[in-house]
Design a protein around this motif. Sequence first.
Motif, PDB file in Angstrom:
ATOM      1  N   PRO A 165      -8.685  13.987   4.554  1.00  0.00           N
ATOM      2  CA  PRO A 165      -7.318  13.494   4.341  1.00  0.00           C
ATOM      3  C   PRO A 165      -7.034  12.113   4.933  1.00  0.00           C
ATOM      4  CG  PRO A 165      -7.305  15.750   5.158  1.00  0.00           C
ATOM      5  CD  PRO A 165      -8.719  15.288   5.215  1.00  0.00           C
ATOM      6  N   ASP A 166      -7.839  11.689   5.940  1.00  0.00           N
ATOM      7  CA  ASP A 166      -7.562  10.376   6.541  1.00  0.00           C
ATOM      8  C   ASP A 166      -8.251   9.245   5.775  1.00  0.00           C
ATOM      9  OD1 ASP A 166     -10.210  10.583   7.263  1.00  0.00           O
ATOM     10  OD2 ASP A 166      -9.829  10.782   9.418  1.00  0.00           O
ATOM     11  N   LEU A 167      -8.888   9.580   4.666  1.00  0.00           N
ATOM     12  CA  LEU A 167      -9.649   8.585   3.905  1.00  0.00           C
ATOM     13  C   LEU A 167      -9.052   8.492   2.500  1.00  0.00           C
ATOM     14  CD1 LEU A 167     -12.291   6.844   4.169  1.00  0.00           C
ATOM     15  CD2 LEU A 167     -13.436   8.696   2.971  1.00  0.00           C
ATOM     16  N   PRO A 168      -8.082   7.604   2.289  1.00  0.00           N
ATOM     17  CA  PRO A 168      -7.309   7.639   1.052  1.00  0.00           C
ATOM     18  C   PRO A 168      -8.129   7.422  -0.219  1.00  0.00           C
ATOM     19  CG  PRO A 168      -6.746   5.684   2.357  1.00  0.00           C
ATOM     20  CD  PRO A 168      -7.594   6.565   3.219  1.00  0.00           C
ATOM     21  N   LYS A 169      -9.185   6.609  -0.149  1.00  0.00           N
ATOM     22  CA  LYS A 169      -9.932   6.310  -1.374  1.00  0.00           C
ATOM     23  C   LYS A 169     -10.904   7.420  -1.759  1.00  0.00           C
ATOM     24  CE  LYS A 169     -11.770   2.264  -0.105  1.00  0.00           C
ATOM     25  NZ  LYS A 169     -11.201   1.726   1.154  1.00  0.00           N
ATOM     26  N   GLY A 170     -11.212   8.318  -0.813  1.00  0.00           N
ATOM     27  CA  GLY A 170     -12.258   9.309  -1.081  1.00  0.00           C
ATOM     28  C   GLY A 170     -13.639   8.744  -0.804  1.00  0.00           C
ATOM     29  N   TYR A 171     -13.702   7.493  -0.360  1.00  0.00           N
ATOM     30  CA  TYR A 171     -14.962   6.908   0.101  1.00  0.00           C
ATOM     31  C   TYR A 171     -14.631   5.846   1.150  1.00  0.00           C
ATOM     32  CZ  TYR A 171     -13.724   3.089  -3.107  1.00  0.00           C
ATOM     33  OH  TYR A 171     -13.065   2.085  -3.755  1.00  0.00           O
ATOM     34  N   GLN A 172     -15.618   5.586   1.975  1.00  0.00           N
ATOM     35  CA  GLN A 172     -15.486   4.538   2.984  1.00  0.00           C
ATOM     36  C   GLN A 172     -16.428   3.415   2.583  1.00  0.00           C
ATOM     37  OE1 GLN A 172     -17.420   5.509   6.680  1.00  0.00           O
ATOM     38  NE2 GLN A 172     -15.970   4.335   7.906  1.00  0.00           N
ATOM     39  N   ILE A 173     -15.963   2.170   2.653  1.00  0.00           N
ATOM     40  CA  ILE A 173     -16.891   1.067   2.408  1.00  0.00           C
ATOM     41  C   ILE A 173     -17.662   0.833   3.701  1.00  0.00           C
ATOM     42  CG2 ILE A 173     -17.169  -1.338   1.713  1.00  0.00           C
ATOM     43  CD1 ILE A 173     -14.583  -1.163   0.159  1.00  0.00           C
ATOM     44  N   CYS A 220      -5.391  -0.961   1.214  1.00  0.00           N
ATOM     45  CA  CYS A 220      -5.834  -0.024   2.238  1.00  0.00           C
ATOM     46  C   CYS A 220      -5.282   1.387   2.010  1.00  0.00           C
ATOM     47  CB  CYS A 220      -5.555  -0.546   3.651  1.00  0.00           C
ATOM     48  SG  CYS A 220      -3.860  -0.967   4.007  1.00  0.00           S
ATOM     49  N   LEU A 221      -4.349   1.530   1.084  1.00  0.00           N
ATOM     50  CA  LEU A 221      -3.916   2.872   0.690  1.00  0.00           C
ATOM     51  C   LEU A 221      -4.839   3.447  -0.384  1.00  0.00           C
ATOM     52  CD1 LEU A 221      -0.022   2.500   0.503  1.00  0.00           C
ATOM     53  CD2 LEU A 221      -1.346   3.764   2.193  1.00  0.00           C
ATOM     54  N   GLY A 222      -5.756   2.610  -0.898  1.00  0.00           N
ATOM     55  CA  GLY A 222      -6.709   3.093  -1.887  1.00  0.00           C
ATOM     56  C   GLY A 222      -6.110   3.343  -3.250  1.00  0.00           C
TER      57      GLY A 222
END
Length: 494
Positions: free
Chosen positions: A98-106, A55-57
């Motif tokens: 900044p709240d989206l560590p992976k740079g994408y949301q599944i 979850c930290l990506g």
Amino acid sequence: MSAGAVSGLTELMQRYEAVIGLEVHGQLLTESKMFCGCSADYIGSPPNSNTCPVCLGMPGVLPVMNRKAIEYTVRTALALNCEIPEHSKFDRKNYFYPDLPKGYQISQYDMPMSEHGWLSFPVDGEEVRCGITRVHLEEDTGTLQHAGDILQQARSSVVDLNRAGVPLMEIVGEPDLRTPEQAREYLVRLRQILVYIGVNDGNLEQGSFRCDANISLRHRGSAELGVKVEIKNMNSFRAVQRALEYEIVRQGRLLDQGQAIAQETRGWVEAKGATISQRSKEYAHDYRYFPEPDLPPLQLTADFVERVRAGLPELPQQLVDRLQRDHGLSAYDAAVISAEIEDARAFEALVGAGVAAKSAANWLMGDVARLARETRLPLQRSGLGITGLAALIGLAERGRINGPTAKALLEELYVQGGDPVAVVEARGLGQVSDEAELSGIVDRVIADNPAAVSDFQGGKEQALQRLVGGVMKATRGRADARLVNQLLRERLGR
Ligand SMILES: [Zn+2]
């Protein structure tokens, strides 16, 4: 129109029709996050402690689907009359924040887990039916904390990823709503269903149930859709209604002046009672969706769907019907009692403990509801609890204590707890309903209050209450008020 509506609203709504669609995000009440084993119950943990490489990506990690989250989404979709296609999939929605560590949301893009549902409910005596476009599943983002007001003076922000990856269901409604009241009622009903089926806690303040609204205006009679504006940051039902009212007036005035409406996202600012422009609206192609390569396509067999359907708990409307049918409650009482599932459960538990249905409903809707609000403790978690309240109602119903004593005991024991039967016994609070004993007291009060007696005999009905009060005082509030009234009237010949 609601009180406090923005001025000019009623007049504008006669000329313009609002077209409103709502998107609701609801966190699922699963034990773990959507794609890793971290706890989904992230509130209260120290910042960034409820995280793992997934979850930290971190690079190279692989997501694993949460089976319960899929089941809960299907449960929701079925409760909202959706169809569940056999094949669906997850996609990557790419954007930087900044709240989206992976740079994408599944998330799910073109093959969601469900579509074509509906929700219907009455508003002002008319049935409103709102289509549900889809219910799909995605993951929540982290949260940002700004040092100061983000719009004015924030100099720095910190990120907390405890929430990142919590299963999040998105319920997209069709633009079938026409007034702010309908929008509010849709949300009330939707929240009630999610709480009833046990998939979401319905907490708007904490943001586990949140809503964005799309609204456009068009001239009445026109079939063409206007330019839509998205509103965010509304964390109460009232805020949703007020923000929509505000937008109708803002957009209506612009249209009146012949100006164009900008397609944009606006944020509701509660303190100002206004929406303010945040950013121009993104389009789907801005997100560069593509199928999530780290997850297999999702296949939901008819068998699985039917099992979930068979396990659907009772829905709010079914409960309302049952309370009327089995317990003889009025439609109004049944609706009030079932508005919150905890109240409905308390009602059934009281009836199960032997309290008459009407009596249980009256207590719950009256003083108990007020105390629950004031103390922020539902009956089940109060000091009194179901058993205590059932005992207290029993004492009152059997005439062991009078109304005022019952009320005073409820106030006292609701928070601090205690067995009403033992308290009544220990303090000698039992109702005095012995006629011989009361007669003596009544005679004494009459002799001591000649003015009240002559007022009453001269036709002043209220004077009787002064005499009743005298008897109550003499019995420390324990006298049977009905009997006291009867004895006083007999003595005074009225
Ligand atoms: Zn994790």
